[in-house]
Design a protein around this motif. Structure first.
Motif, PDB file in Angstrom:
ATOM      1  N   SER A  67       3.677   2.713   2.310  1.00 39.04           N
ATOM      2  CA  SER A  67       3.094   2.810   3.658  1.00 39.04           C
ATOM      3  C   SER A  67       3.205   1.512   4.430  1.00 39.04           C
ATOM      4  O   SER A  67       3.662   1.492   5.564  1.00 39.04           O
ATOM      5  N   ARG A  68       2.755   0.409   3.792  1.00 42.00           N
ATOM      6  CA  ARG A  68       2.729  -0.856   4.529  1.00 42.00           C
ATOM      7  C   ARG A  68       2.452  -2.018   3.584  1.00 42.00           C
ATOM      8  O   ARG A  68       2.023  -1.820   2.446  1.00 42.00           O
TER       9      ARG A  68
ATOM     10  N   TYR B 282       0.855  -1.177   0.000  1.00 43.81           N
ATOM     11  CA  TYR B 282       0.000   0.000   0.000  1.00 43.81           C
ATOM     12  C   TYR B 282       0.894   1.230   0.000  1.00 43.81           C
ATOM     13  O   TYR B 282       1.855   1.302   0.772  1.00 43.81           O
ATOM     14  N   THR B 283       0.572   2.184  -0.883  1.00 44.74           N
ATOM     15  CA  THR B 283       1.377   3.405  -0.982  1.00 44.74           C
ATOM     16  C   THR B 283       0.607   4.595  -0.424  1.00 44.74           C
ATOM     17  O   THR B 283      -0.608   4.525  -0.237  1.00 44.74           O
ATOM     18  N   ARG B 284       1.323   5.660  -0.188  1.00 42.62           N
ATOM     19  CA  ARG B 284       0.635   6.903   0.156  1.00 42.62           C
ATOM     20  C   ARG B 284      -0.213   7.320  -1.045  1.00 42.62           C
ATOM     21  O   ARG B 284       0.067   6.942  -2.185  1.00 42.62           O
TER      22      ARG B 284
ATOM     23  N   SER C 127      -3.318   3.404  -4.992  1.00 42.18           N
ATOM     24  CA  SER C 127      -2.496   3.198  -3.783  1.00 42.18           C
ATOM     25  C   SER C 127      -1.934   1.786  -3.619  1.00 42.18           C
ATOM     26  O   SER C 127      -1.569   1.401  -2.518  1.00 42.18           O
TER      27      SER C 127
END
Length: 167
Positions: free
Chosen positions: A78-79, A12-14, A57
């Motif tokens: 992000s994660r 997962y991205t910003r 995302s």
């Protein structure tokens, strides 16, 4: 020979950082895949075909578990995604199928909700905007049949599933 320790992991991205995070991963030597779709965008003065992420995302990295921390230290990431308490991964075959699907000229649409027949929906755009209806059936994700309670009829409308949301 294929290394069995390497798997495709969704990350997962910003918001709106998918392309920058993808480029950063490649600079680090990490194999990554960012599925992109071509979209016609219109501004007041021009139209242009741009590539935007198929799934907002998200991107995919092909790594071993030793590289998890390196991915997390990448700007824009992000994660990892988790499923049943473990980091989720995707089989190579699914990534290959996604690549094949994107290689076609079919217009793809991704939406994050599943609407079943009988479910109440709100129409978010088009001539029926703000109407509440009942989903009757879906034909190829573009033509849907809705039962409009307030007029007592079912009609088939040509709209995108992205413009309908469950209530």
């Amino acid at each position: 020979m294929i290394d069995q320790n390497y798997k495709w992991f969704p990350v997962y991205t910003r918001s709106r950082a998918e392309k920058k995070a993808y480029d950063e991963l490649l600079r680090k030597g990490i194999k990554a895949y960012l599925p992109l779709k071509k979209t016609l965008k219109q501004w007041s003065d021009r139209k242009k075909i741009i590539e935007e992420p198929l799934i907002k995302s998200y991107l995919f990295v092909h790594i071993s578990t030793k590289e998890h921390s390196e991915v997390l230290m990448t700007n824009g990431i992000s994660r990892f995604l988790y499923f049943s308490g473990k980091i989720a991964y995707m089989p190579d075959q699914q990534i290959d199928q996604l690549k094949l699907l994107l290689a076609t000229d079919e217009e793809l649409e991704v939406f994050d909700h599943e609407i079943k027949p009988g479910q109440k929906v709100l129409i978010k755009a088009g001539p029926f905007k703000d109407m509440i209806a009942e989903m009757v059936s879906v034909h190829n994700k573009q033509r849907i049949i809705l039962r409009l309670d307030n007029i007592g009829y079912s009609i088939e409308i040509n709209t995108s599933m992205a413009f309908v949301e469950p209530i």
